[in-house]
Every structure is written in C-alpha cells, then in structure tokens.
Design a protein around this motif. Sequence first.
Motif, mmCIF file in Angstrom:
data_model
loop_
_atom_site.group_PDB
_atom_site.id
_atom_site.type_symbol
_atom_site.label_atom_id
_atom_site.label_comp_id
_atom_site.label_asym_id
_atom_site.label_seq_id
_atom_site.Cartn_x
_atom_site.Cartn_y
_atom_site.Cartn_z
ATOM 1 N N SER A 176 0.978 -1.246 0.020
ATOM 2 C CA SER A 176 0.048 0.105 -0.044
ATOM 3 C C SER A 176 0.662 1.101 0.091
ATOM 4 C CB SER A 176 -0.941 0.166 1.282
ATOM 5 O OG SER A 176 -0.371 -0.002 2.521
ATOM 6 N N LEU A 177 2.147 0.993 0.515
ATOM 7 C CA LEU A 177 2.986 2.364 0.441
ATOM 8 C C LEU A 177 3.569 2.709 -0.817
ATOM 9 C CD1 LEU A 177 4.198 4.298 2.602
ATOM 10 C CD2 LEU A 177 6.083 2.810 2.895
ATOM 11 N N GLY A 178 3.792 1.467 -1.501
ATOM 12 C CA GLY A 178 4.416 1.504 -3.147
ATOM 13 C C GLY A 178 5.919 1.535 -2.763
ATOM 14 N N LEU A 179 6.509 0.533 -3.774
ATOM 15 C CA LEU A 179 7.864 0.059 -3.729
ATOM 16 C C LEU A 179 8.848 1.473 -3.597
ATOM 17 C CD1 LEU A 179 10.212 -2.008 -3.632
ATOM 18 C CD2 LEU A 179 9.952 -1.954 -6.240
ATOM 19 N N ALA A 180 8.491 2.338 -4.474
ATOM 20 C CA ALA A 180 9.189 3.405 -4.807
ATOM 21 C C ALA A 180 9.529 4.250 -3.530
ATOM 22 C CB ALA A 180 8.884 4.235 -5.767
ATOM 23 N N GLN A 181 8.250 4.690 -2.946
ATOM 24 C CA GLN A 181 8.292 5.324 -1.407
ATOM 25 C C GLN A 181 8.778 4.562 -0.538
ATOM 26 O OE1 GLN A 181 4.520 6.695 -0.446
ATOM 27 N NE2 GLN A 181 5.292 8.244 1.145
ATOM 28 N N MET A 182 8.569 3.337 -0.343
ATOM 29 C CA MET A 182 9.152 2.499 0.460
ATOM 30 C C MET A 182 10.940 2.587 0.529
ATOM 31 S SD MET A 182 8.921 -1.802 1.245
ATOM 32 C CE MET A 182 9.782 -1.928 -0.149
ATOM 33 N N VAL A 183 11.380 2.653 -0.423
ATOM 34 C CA VAL A 183 12.941 2.480 -0.650
ATOM 35 C C VAL A 183 13.295 3.902 -0.529
ATOM 36 C CG1 VAL A 183 14.794 2.104 -2.445
ATOM 37 C CG2 VAL A 183 12.776 0.586 -2.547
ATOM 38 N N THR A 184 12.464 4.954 -0.826
ATOM 39 C CA THR A 184 13.057 6.341 -0.701
ATOM 40 C C THR A 184 13.300 6.730 0.836
ATOM 41 O OG1 THR A 184 12.080 7.013 -3.031
ATOM 42 C CG2 THR A 184 12.494 8.721 -1.127
ATOM 43 N N VAL A 370 23.369 20.362 -6.185
ATOM 44 C CA VAL A 370 22.357 20.842 -7.172
ATOM 45 C C VAL A 370 21.602 20.202 -7.864
ATOM 46 C CG1 VAL A 370 22.728 22.134 -9.453
ATOM 47 C CG2 VAL A 370 24.318 23.002 -7.618
ATOM 48 N N GLY A 371 22.157 18.889 -8.257
ATOM 49 C CA GLY A 371 21.231 17.670 -8.627
ATOM 50 C C GLY A 371 19.986 17.575 -8.052
ATOM 51 N N SER A 372 19.849 17.370 -6.871
ATOM 52 C CA SER A 372 19.073 16.923 -6.009
ATOM 53 C C SER A 372 17.898 17.934 -5.954
ATOM 54 C CB SER A 372 19.318 16.553 -4.509
ATOM 55 O OG SER A 372 20.027 17.553 -3.913
ATOM 56 N N VAL A 373 18.439 19.271 -5.488
ATOM 57 C CA VAL A 373 17.640 20.484 -5.575
ATOM 58 C C VAL A 373 17.009 20.809 -6.865
ATOM 59 C CG1 VAL A 373 17.675 22.953 -5.163
ATOM 60 C CG2 VAL A 373 18.999 21.503 -3.747
ATOM 61 N N THR A 374 17.707 20.611 -7.955
ATOM 62 C CA THR A 374 17.071 20.784 -9.182
ATOM 63 C C THR A 374 15.772 19.827 -9.471
ATOM 64 O OG1 THR A 374 19.107 21.335 -10.133
ATOM 65 C CG2 THR A 374 17.318 20.738 -11.711
ATOM 66 N N VAL A 375 15.708 18.588 -8.991
ATOM 67 C CA VAL A 375 14.775 17.663 -9.171
ATOM 68 C C VAL A 375 13.454 18.203 -8.298
ATOM 69 C CG1 VAL A 375 14.061 15.488 -8.696
ATOM 70 C CG2 VAL A 375 16.294 15.865 -9.694
ATOM 71 N N PHE A 376 13.785 18.466 -7.054
ATOM 72 C CA PHE A 376 12.974 19.122 -6.137
ATOM 73 C C PHE A 376 12.188 20.270 -6.725
ATOM 74 C CE2 PHE A 376 14.849 16.388 -2.820
ATOM 75 C CZ PHE A 376 13.554 16.031 -2.431
ATOM 76 N N ALA A 377 13.062 21.161 -7.407
ATOM 77 C CA ALA A 377 12.513 22.493 -7.907
ATOM 78 C C ALA A 377 11.588 22.197 -9.124
ATOM 79 C CB ALA A 377 13.624 23.323 -8.436
ATOM 80 N N ALA A 378 12.022 21.362 -9.998
ATOM 81 C CA ALA A 378 11.205 20.798 -11.151
ATOM 82 C C ALA A 378 9.856 20.380 -10.762
ATOM 83 C CB ALA A 378 11.867 19.803 -11.819
ATOM 84 N N ALA A 384 6.278 16.893 -14.089
ATOM 85 C CA ALA A 384 5.595 15.396 -13.481
ATOM 86 C C ALA A 384 6.838 14.581 -13.309
ATOM 87 C CB ALA A 384 5.113 14.885 -15.027
ATOM 88 N N VAL A 385 7.220 14.419 -12.003
ATOM 89 C CA VAL A 385 8.514 13.831 -11.357
ATOM 90 C C VAL A 385 7.677 12.821 -10.429
ATOM 91 C CG1 VAL A 385 10.472 13.998 -10.450
ATOM 92 C CG2 VAL A 385 9.883 15.864 -11.553
ATOM 93 N N PRO A 386 7.517 11.451 -10.902
ATOM 94 C CA PRO A 386 7.253 10.377 -10.171
ATOM 95 C C PRO A 386 7.981 10.273 -9.069
ATOM 96 C CG PRO A 386 8.096 9.461 -11.973
ATOM 97 C CD PRO A 386 8.241 10.996 -12.158
ATOM 98 N N ASN A 387 7.706 10.031 -7.762
ATOM 99 C CA ASN A 387 8.496 9.677 -6.485
ATOM 100 C C ASN A 387 9.740 10.643 -6.474
ATOM 101 O OD1 ASN A 387 9.393 8.761 -4.238
ATOM 102 N ND2 ASN A 387 10.741 7.000 -5.350
ATOM 103 N N VAL A 388 9.398 12.051 -6.460
ATOM 104 C CA VAL A 388 10.308 13.073 -6.258
ATOM 105 C C VAL A 388 11.481 12.970 -5.503
ATOM 106 C CG1 VAL A 388 9.294 14.588 -4.976
ATOM 107 C CG2 VAL A 388 10.682 15.559 -6.486
ATOM 108 N N GLU A 389 11.125 12.310 -4.385
ATOM 109 C CA GLU A 389 12.448 12.136 -3.385
ATOM 110 C C GLU A 389 13.347 11.009 -3.952
ATOM 111 O OE1 GLU A 389 9.046 11.708 -2.545
ATOM 112 O OE2 GLU A 389 8.833 13.611 -1.108
ATOM 113 N N GLY A 390 12.887 10.141 -4.374
ATOM 114 C CA GLY A 390 13.679 8.939 -5.046
ATOM 115 C C GLY A 390 14.509 9.514 -6.147
ATOM 116 N N VAL A 391 13.921 9.965 -6.899
ATOM 117 C CA VAL A 391 14.641 10.520 -8.314
ATOM 118 C C VAL A 391 15.715 11.678 -8.050
ATOM 119 C CG1 VAL A 391 14.505 11.910 -10.360
ATOM 120 C CG2 VAL A 391 12.463 10.153 -9.679
#
Length: 429
Positions: A176-184, A370-378, A384-391
């Motif tokens: 129910s949590l989802g694999l991506a969110q669980m791993v993140t 910069v790489g991680s903050v750029t994804v959060f900013a996007a 459309a960034v699925p599981n933004v924390e993991g990405v």
Amino acid sequence: MTERTLGALQVAALLVSASYGIGFLFGSGEHALRYGMAGAVYGVATGLGMLGMAAFAGRLWQAGRAVWDLFGDRCGERVRRLVALLSVVWMAGVLAAQLHGAVAVARLLGAGPWTAHAMAIALVLVASRFQLRAASWIFAACLAMSAAVLFLALMRNGGLALYAVALPEFVDALPSLGLAQMVTIGVGVGLLVCTGADYHQFVLAARGPGAAVRGCLLAGAVLLLLAFLPPAVVLSAIAQPSWPWVTEAKQAVPLALALAVGDLSSAAGPVMLTMLGMAALGSGAAVLRAMVSALQAAQVRHVPRSSWPMATLALTVATALTAAGWPIVDTMVSVNVVYIASVGISLVGLLRHEAGQPVDEIWVIAAGCVGSVTVFAAGALGGAVPNVEGVALLVGLASAAAVRMALQRAHWVPGYRTVRRHWGHRGRR
C-alpha cells in the motif's frame, strides 16, 4: 575533545533517545492512518540505519571527529564550512517535525491554525534561549511518559494482539505504501542515521570501538521494537466506536494518548497533551540550538557570530517546511535526501581514505546538492516527477559520483595539478 566514557548500554540509550521523538511518534501515527501497519516504515528504517551504522562504528570511533570536522581535517576549512552548512538542511526537517507536533497538540487544545503556528514558533525560540542542559531531563521524561502511555493505550484498545503480529502485518501492508516510496524512506532515513552528526556524537563518546558497535546494535534492536508501537496504537484506537475522528492525521497519536489517560480523570487528557507539547518544544529548542551552532561553524571567522540572526534564519527555513503542509515523515525524508545526495559520495570516499584536495570535494558536494535540488524544484514548478524524493536522491548521488570520476581522471590532464594546487591552497584559508 569528546570524553570517551560511555558503555554500550549508555550509547544505546542515548541513540534511542535521539531517535524516539515527536517525528517518530506523530509521523508513524500519521502514516498509519494512510497505510496501516506500513506506517511503521520510518521507525523500521531508523532501526535498520542503527544496525548499518554498527558496520563502521569502530572506524568512526577511531577517527574521533564530527562529520564536518572530519571533512575539515582531510579536505580543508572551506569543505568543513560547506558540510556544516548542509547539515543545517536536514536539521531543518527535524525542527519542522517538532513544529508539526507542537502545532498538532495546540490544535487539539483548542488553538486556531494561525495561533497554533505562532505559539509553536515563539515558544521554540524562547526555549532555545534557556540553558537547556538543566531542563533537558524534563523533556526526556515527557517522551518517556508518552512511551508508557502508548502501552496503556494499546491495552485500553485491545491492541496487544495486533502488536504481537505487527511484523507480518507490516510486510503485508508494505504494497500500500508503494515500492518506490518504501525504498526512498528506507534509504533517506537509514542513510541519515549513518551520516548524521547528532548520532555520531554518541558513538564517539563510547569508551572503545567495541562499546560503540554494541551500542549501535542494541539501539537498532530496541528501535525496531518501538517502531510498531505508534501504528498499533492508532490502528487499535480507530477501531473503537468511541474514536472521534481527527481533522488532521498528525493529531492521531496525541489524541489516542489523551483518550487513554482521559479514563483516569477529566484533567488527565489535557495534561498528557501538554506534556507532549513540552516534549516537542524541548526537542525543537535543542535542534534549533544545534542549527545555530552549525550555521556559526559555517561562517567565515571574521564575521560576528550573533545567535539571534542565526536562530531566526533557522526558524524561517523550518517554518517554510512546516507551512508546505507535507506529512511529517515526508518533510524529514525530503531534506534528508538533499543532505545525503550532497555529502554521501564524499563521505564514502572519506571513510575509505580516498578524499582528494579541497577543490575536489567542494565540486563533488556542490554537484550532488545542485542535482537533488533541481529535481525538487522541477517537481515544485509542476513538472511530472514520479517519486520526487527517490529521483532527487538518485540524480544527486549520480551527479556527485560523475564529478568525482571526472576529477579523478583529470589528474592525468597536463596542467591540472598546477590549477589544483592553486585552488587547494585557497581552500585551506
């Protein structure tokens, strides 16, 4: 120099107390309303992180330095200040969790949304000005009392049977949590335990490397047992006909605890809520002071080090995270990801004695950030960034690793060493 006098039991007790806080309690309960027993994922990730830290606790003890000081010793003053500044990022998430908890308690006591936020911010700021060492036992006692009341609430609602089968229920609820969110969440929380200076300070205070390792192992085992308590309490409480549904999921645990002691007397419920509020304020004040220390460590030496501007800046960042309206666990994981993506690659190299000159680590850490903050900013701008924390974590770590590889290859480029020596001397100023 840290006094190294703690035995394994003392190290474990301090590690558990640093982990078992308002974020652990309220965040797990909030997730339990959404994902069932899978809401224990934050506590499980914390416990597994402790077990993971045991793998290098001996080497960390032998190094004998905080994370930013370790970087400073090996890579120069500029890198030390940069890592200290980035430490403020994840501490802002912890402070935001304490503000979330204080606001949730204030709302249950009858305060309006704006009043609750203003009270929480003001009281944390005021509490941070006190000598908290003398009063710290009060806040610790409030959390310890809440742990006892958790068991009381579990028994009151007939939740002991649910707690006994918590592990298989947790495994069944994970989809129910989802694999991506669980791993993140697992990676974001677990790796922060391994890299966080607040945990390292207790490992460094052990009387020997063996005590440090055993303390981490024992703390991990205790936290894995505690992880299932808040979800079990919430799930057993909402199954009762008398459960008054909460307007915010963050209020689930404090309301369940207040109802549990409310059977004793009409005043016990508000007293329990007040104790939880005090624990949130105490934890928030301690984190705020740590953030101020990190901000002061990040300053250049000739800048006046007044604590008021630093405290205001730290509270502003944490308040912005609180106002975003994210769940408690998601708030902490998001800022954890930025910190881990920034320093993770460099820390691995540091522990493996592979750190290069200061300019190398500055560029590696900056690339990860910069790489991680750029994804959060996007994601914040509507991308459309699925599981933004993991990405964000993957992009940040990949960016840092790519820059490190490029700098290592540049050793063979003619003229590189001259430029490196120039920037290396500047990095040590």
